[in-house]
Design an enzyme around this catalytic site. Structure first.
Site, mmCIF file in Angstrom:
data_model
loop_
_atom_site.group_PDB
_atom_site.id
_atom_site.type_symbol
_atom_site.label_atom_id
_atom_site.label_comp_id
_atom_site.label_asym_id
_atom_site.label_seq_id
_atom_site.Cartn_x
_atom_site.Cartn_y
_atom_site.Cartn_z
ATOM 1 C CB THR A 80 -1.532 -0.333 0.982
ATOM 2 O OG1 THR A 80 -1.736 1.336 1.846
ATOM 3 C CG2 THR A 80 -0.123 -0.182 2.402
ATOM 4 C CE1 TYR A 89 -3.533 -1.974 4.912
ATOM 5 C CE2 TYR A 89 -3.891 0.484 4.217
ATOM 6 C CZ TYR A 89 -3.471 -1.412 4.001
ATOM 7 O OH TYR A 89 -3.788 -0.897 2.616
#
Length: 364
Positions: free
Chosen positions: A129, A153
């Protein structure tokens, strides 16, 4: 090393293993591999996805990446490459539940890498990501941009990247790490799209587009951007899926391990996205301003040059209107669902129920 020759599946090397296959991107990538002639083995524990979102072209194994017998269940299929999607993905949720994110995104990934090694797979693609880059950026992001994730995250994904690099060094495997920017849209052939509970911007815009009673919430309008809202680089899910197929071909043709940004290199603010959607549907949205969300970076736009050069990747849907139209069309379909086959029983290995063949065109 860069090798741009296409890899053609053969009877001896025609199977790819995909985790998280019931998910939005995992399922779309399974379709892309199937369309390219691959046999697809899919693993998912269905903790987030559902059984009926597994494409029917997938030979499905209902399992967790940490199951001790996973390698034995996969071995008869003899996959030559693996794509690891399984994980948790919500930035705001990771702030509230950081241990869950490290457990699923890092610890379970480590268990899966052991499975990959036990199976003798030496070509691995990892779903990462742009959240690994963090905040405070105001220009296109390259793979050399300093890493400073602003959320659990992002940190859980970065830690997994580090583990994967060490795993490749010790095992001789090679990996392509794909850092996604903002994935949106739906399958151009109408076969699948975002889950009903997805929370990203374009999904919420699509929901409000087909339901005028919905309010569009903007989380913060006081950022240091031209219109005060966050800026994102949106990539069509079908283009991203093709990048995974190209990444596996690159590795099987002898390519070295590499990390690549997946985006188009163009940023749009939240206000701009809403305005473009309003023009498509011919009416304005009911907009309300809410407080900023924890962990949201201000500006996230990719420099996709290395991706294009390394994988010979040429996007087909690099157009915000195409992404919005696909998302709205999918949302319209979900509010007026076509009849789908009933889910099968819990067979150890079976085929999913989401169609792989194109569905009839459904116009808004």
């Amino acid at each position: 090393m860069t090798n741009l020759k296409p890899f053609q599946p053969t009877p001896d090397a025609d199977t790819v293993l995909i985790t998280g296959v019931a998910g939005y991107i995992g399922g779309q990538t399974a379709l892309a591999f199937h369309d390219a002639g691959w046999r697809v083995i899919g693993v998912d524990n269905l903790s987030v996805g559902t059984r009926d979102t597994v494409p029917e072209c997938v030979e499905f194994i209902h399992a967790d990446c940490r199951d001790p017998d996973l390698a034995a269940r996969i071995a008869p299929f003899n996959p030559v490459a693996a794509v690891h999607f399984a994980g948790l993905i919500r930035v705001d949720e990771s702030v509230r539940k950081p241990v869950d994110y490290y457990d699923v995104n890092f610890c379970a990934a480590g268990a899966f890498f052991r499975t990959v090694q036990a199976l003798g797979i030496e070509a691995l693609v990892f779903s990462s990501t742009a959240a690994v880059y963090g905040d405070g950026l105001n220009g296109p992001i390259t793979e050399d941009t300093p890493l400073s994730p602003a959320s659990p995250y992002g940190r859980s994904k970065l830690a997994t990247e580090w583990m994967l690099r060490d795993f490749c060094t010790s095992s001789g495997a090679r990996a392509v790490i794909l850092r996604y920017f903002n994935v949106a849209g739906a399958d151009p052939q109408g076969r699948r799209g975002p889950r009903r509970d997805a929370t990203h911007l374009i999904k919420r815009v699509a929901e409000a587009a087909v339901d005028p009673s919905r309010t569009m919430m903007i989380f913060g309008n006081d950022y240091d951007t031209p219109d005060g809202t966050c800026v994102r680089d949106f990539i069509h899910v079908a283009d991203l899926a093709q990048a995974h197929v190209a990444a596996v071909a690159y590795l099987l043709n002898g390519g070295d391990s590499v990390t690549l940004n997946c985006g188009y290199g163009t940023g749009f603010s939240v206000h701009q996205v809403i305005a473009r959607a309003a023009a498509i549907i011919g009416r304005k949205f009911d907009i309300r301003i809410a407080p900023r969300r924890a962990g949201d970076p201000v500006f996230v736009v990719a420099n996709p040059g290395l991706l294009q050069k390394t994988l010979n990747w040429v996007p087909q849907y690099n157009d915000l209107d195409k992404i919005l139209r696909a998302a709205i069309k999918w949302e319209w379909r979900m509010t007026r669902p076509v009849q789908m086959p009933a889910p099968r029983t819990n067979d150890k290995v079976d085929h999913g129920t989401a169609p792989c063949d194109p569905q009839p065109d459904i116009r808004m």
